[in-house]
Design a protein around this motif. Structure first.
Motif, PDB file in Angstrom:
ATOM      1  N   GLY A   1     -10.427  64.538 147.024  1.00  0.00           N
ATOM      2  CA  GLY A   1      -9.989  64.516 148.413  1.00  0.00           C
ATOM      3  C   GLY A   1      -9.690  63.127 148.939  1.00  0.00           C
ATOM      4  N   THR A   2     -10.175  62.109 148.250  1.00  0.00           N
ATOM      5  CA  THR A   2      -9.937  60.725 148.695  1.00  0.00           C
ATOM      6  C   THR A   2      -8.626  60.159 148.151  1.00  0.00           C
ATOM      7  OG1 THR A   2     -11.134  59.783 146.788  1.00  0.00           O
ATOM      8  CG2 THR A   2     -12.426  60.313 148.769  1.00  0.00           C
ATOM      9  N   LEU A   3      -7.958  60.884 147.265  1.00  0.00           N
ATOM     10  CA  LEU A   3      -6.711  60.385 146.684  1.00  0.00           C
ATOM     11  C   LEU A   3      -5.631  60.292 147.758  1.00  0.00           C
ATOM     12  CD1 LEU A   3      -6.570  62.409 143.332  1.00  0.00           C
ATOM     13  CD2 LEU A   3      -7.396  60.075 143.686  1.00  0.00           C
ATOM     14  N   GLY A   4      -4.943  59.178 147.789  1.00  0.00           N
ATOM     15  CA  GLY A   4      -3.883  58.983 148.767  1.00  0.00           C
ATOM     16  C   GLY A   4      -2.511  59.296 148.210  1.00  0.00           C
ATOM     17  N   ALA A   5      -1.545  59.431 149.093  1.00  0.00           N
ATOM     18  CA  ALA A   5      -0.173  59.746 148.682  1.00  0.00           C
ATOM     19  C   ALA A   5       0.398  58.645 147.797  1.00  0.00           C
ATOM     20  CB  ALA A   5       0.702  59.948 149.915  1.00  0.00           C
ATOM     21  N   GLY A   6       0.064  57.393 148.095  1.00  0.00           N
ATOM     22  CA  GLY A   6       0.558  56.288 147.293  1.00  0.00           C
ATOM     23  C   GLY A   6       0.037  56.333 145.860  1.00  0.00           C
ATOM     24  N   GLU A   7      -1.226  56.685 145.705  1.00  0.00           N
ATOM     25  CA  GLU A   7      -1.817  56.775 144.367  1.00  0.00           C
ATOM     26  C   GLU A   7      -1.178  57.905 143.567  1.00  0.00           C
ATOM     27  OE1 GLU A   7      -6.345  55.212 145.370  1.00  0.00           O
ATOM     28  OE2 GLU A   7      -5.743  57.263 145.883  1.00  0.00           O
ATOM     29  N   ILE A   8      -0.962  59.036 144.217  1.00  0.00           N
ATOM     30  CA  ILE A   8      -0.327  60.167 143.533  1.00  0.00           C
ATOM     31  C   ILE A   8       1.111  59.827 143.158  1.00  0.00           C
ATOM     32  CG2 ILE A   8       0.427  62.561 143.801  1.00  0.00           C
ATOM     33  CD1 ILE A   8      -2.011  62.971 145.637  1.00  0.00           C
ATOM     34  N   ALA A   9       1.822  59.136 144.052  1.00  0.00           N
ATOM     35  CA  ALA A   9       3.199  58.734 143.757  1.00  0.00           C
ATOM     36  C   ALA A   9       3.240  57.771 142.571  1.00  0.00           C
ATOM     37  CB  ALA A   9       3.827  58.084 144.989  1.00  0.00           C
ATOM     38  N   LEU A  10       2.283  56.841 142.507  1.00  0.00           N
ATOM     39  CA  LEU A  10       2.225  55.899 141.385  1.00  0.00           C
ATOM     40  C   LEU A  10       1.989  56.638 140.072  1.00  0.00           C
ATOM     41  CD1 LEU A  10       2.056  53.061 140.159  1.00  0.00           C
ATOM     42  CD2 LEU A  10      -0.371  53.023 140.782  1.00  0.00           C
ATOM     43  N   MET A  11       1.042  57.571 140.064  1.00  0.00           N
ATOM     44  CA  MET A  11       0.780  58.346 138.848  1.00  0.00           C
ATOM     45  C   MET A  11       2.001  59.155 138.433  1.00  0.00           C
ATOM     46  SD  MET A  11      -3.044  59.731 139.727  1.00  0.00           S
ATOM     47  CE  MET A  11      -4.276  58.631 140.416  1.00  0.00           C
ATOM     48  N   SER A  12       2.700  59.726 139.413  1.00  0.00           N
ATOM     49  CA  SER A  12       3.909  60.502 139.113  1.00  0.00           C
ATOM     50  C   SER A  12       4.971  59.620 138.467  1.00  0.00           C
ATOM     51  CB  SER A  12       4.464  61.132 140.390  1.00  0.00           C
ATOM     52  OG  SER A  12       3.519  61.975 141.001  1.00  0.00           O
ATOM     53  N   ALA A  13       5.150  58.416 139.018  1.00  0.00           N
ATOM     54  CA  ALA A  13       6.152  57.496 138.473  1.00  0.00           C
ATOM     55  C   ALA A  13       5.794  57.070 137.051  1.00  0.00           C
ATOM     56  CB  ALA A  13       6.277  56.269 139.379  1.00  0.00           C
ATOM     57  N   LEU A  14       4.517  56.770 136.817  1.00  0.00           N
ATOM     58  CA  LEU A  14       4.082  56.377 135.468  1.00  0.00           C
ATOM     59  C   LEU A  14       4.255  57.522 134.480  1.00  0.00           C
ATOM     60  CD1 LEU A  14       0.842  54.404 136.422  1.00  0.00           C
ATOM     61  CD2 LEU A  14       2.962  53.431 135.507  1.00  0.00           C
ATOM     62  N   TRP A  15       3.980  58.738 134.926  1.00  0.00           N
ATOM     63  CA  TRP A  15       4.153  59.915 134.072  1.00  0.00           C
ATOM     64  C   TRP A  15       5.618  60.088 133.682  1.00  0.00           C
ATOM     65  CZ3 TRP A  15       6.354  64.786 135.803  1.00  0.00           C
ATOM     66  CH2 TRP A  15       6.327  65.769 134.816  1.00  0.00           C
ATOM     67  N   LEU A  16       6.520  59.965 134.644  1.00  0.00           N
ATOM     68  CA  LEU A  16       7.947  60.093 134.346  1.00  0.00           C
ATOM     69  C   LEU A  16       8.423  58.978 133.422  1.00  0.00           C
ATOM     70  CD1 LEU A  16       9.288  61.118 137.872  1.00  0.00           C
ATOM     71  CD2 LEU A  16       9.189  62.557 135.821  1.00  0.00           C
ATOM     72  N   LEU A  17       7.910  57.766 133.629  1.00  0.00           N
ATOM     73  CA  LEU A  17       8.275  56.650 132.755  1.00  0.00           C
ATOM     74  C   LEU A  17       7.779  56.879 131.326  1.00  0.00           C
ATOM     75  CD1 LEU A  17       7.616  53.617 135.127  1.00  0.00           C
ATOM     76  CD2 LEU A  17       9.830  54.326 134.195  1.00  0.00           C
TER      77      LEU A  17
END
Length: 352
Positions: free
Chosen positions: A47-63
């Motif tokens: 619940g403490t995860l922020g939108a920025g952290e999720i966006a960063l993980m998404s970008a790294l996953w796509l890369l």
């Protein structure tokens, strides 16, 4: 029919085991480490995860997905990155659903690449070359993890440090020997004799050198000309996956240090080879959490949250993403088939 139903039963059983391992992950970690934790505590961390952290993980996953396409495009000349992304996603989805999904993933790859006009021979070479590079780097990773810990001074004493250096260097030397033998004919001959000597020593009734030379003959052309692209693709793919784990650790408060994170990542990739569940699902999470807690003193709740979050980005999300890729490919294939069937004979003759 019996084999078909047996495969279905084993797949359902394997998926069931994976689900149970995840559901009872807090209890498993408690049994392994003695540290109690509940799903409510884990949910609080999520619940403490922020939108920025999720966006960063998404970008790294796509890369990471994009990086691996270069392994495939270098294994199969003529394949483009979009096609590589499609077969990687579809193959991963199948492998993540079945305990022995690699074979089905190869069948999916064959269907896709044949539909794009590649020959069976070139597809077999791609499968062999990409498999060899994946295996080599899977061996290299534990050595990298050991060296990272030793370089950071994490060995408890000199004896353990010496043993670690010996083991890590031995693994790297073995991988270099195999890689050089695939590239250089004289080294291949030497390695073939060594393999035959080992099989004679073990009293095995087959010639290992024959199998190795056949493998080398099948892959020599691609390995000689594209080894650098293959290697860089694997390096960047694994680097982005490690970055995903690092982001998960930071987001959950489980960061143990650079060297420790590399060691944990190396263990996670080794545990995905477990055949009990598809891609080691459940087993990987248990091992990662146990190592973070027992070896590096990370609190149980952040450790388990990290393991689950990393499992999501390297396993769970690949299933729907691969399903979408497979569905898009099938839809385009059907549409192209209808267009070809609807094309007037005069246009067909002109095209020919």
């Amino acid at each position: 029919m019996k084999n078909k139903w047996l495969q279905i039963a084993l797949s359902v059983l394997s998926l069931g085991v994976a689900v149970l391992l995840v559901v009872f992950l807090p209890q498993i970690v408690h049994a392994l480490t003695g540290k109690p934790v509940s799903w409510q505590q884990i949910g609080t961390v999520f619940g403490t995860l922020g939108a920025g952290e999720i966006a960063l993980m998404s970008a790294l996953w796509l890369l990471s997905l994009l990086a691996y396409t270069f392994v495939l495009t270098n294994s199969l000349p003529g394949l483009n990155n979009l096609q590589g992304l499609t077969i990687n996603a579809a193959g991963s989805a199948v492998s993540n659903l079945l305990p022995f999904g690699g074979a089905v993933g190869v069948a999916v790859t064959f269907a896709m690449t044949r539909g794009w006009g590649f020959t069976s021979r070139s597809i077999v070479v791609m499968t062999l070359v990409s498999g060899i590079w994946n295996t080599l780097f899977r061996f290299i990773l534990p050595a990298v993890g050991i060296i990272a810990l030793l370089a950071a001074g994490k060995a408890p004493n000199a004896t353990v440090a010496n043993a670690g250096w010996t083991g890590a260097i031995s693994i790297l030397v073995l991988c270099v020997i195999v890689a050089v033998a695939l590239y250089w004919e004289r080294a291949a001959a030497v390695l073939g004799r060594v393999l035959d000597g080992i099989t004679r020593l073990l009293r095995l009734k087959f010639h290992a050198s024959d199998a190795f030379h056949k493998l080398r003959a099948d892959t020599a052309g691609v390995v000689r000309t594209r080894w650098l692209g293959l290697s860089l693709g694997m390096v960047f793919f694994l680097a982005f996956q490690w970055a995903i784990m690092a982001a998960c650790m930071y987001a959950t408060g489980a960061w143990p240090g650079p060297a420790e994170s590399i060691a944990v990542f190396a263990l996670s990739r080794v545990l995905t080879s477990a055949l009990i569940t598809p891609s080691g699902a459940g087993i990987m999470e248990s091992g990662v959490a146990a190592l973070l807690i027992s070896a590096f003193g990370v609190p149980a709740t952040p450790a388990i949250a990290t393991a689950l979050l990393f499992g999501f980005w390297t396993y769970t999300i690949e299933i729907p993403f691969g399903g979408l890729a497979l569905g898009a490919w099938a839809l385009l294939r059907r549409r192209n088939g209808r267009n070809a069937g609807a094309e007037p004979p005069s246009a067909i003759s002109k095209a020919q």
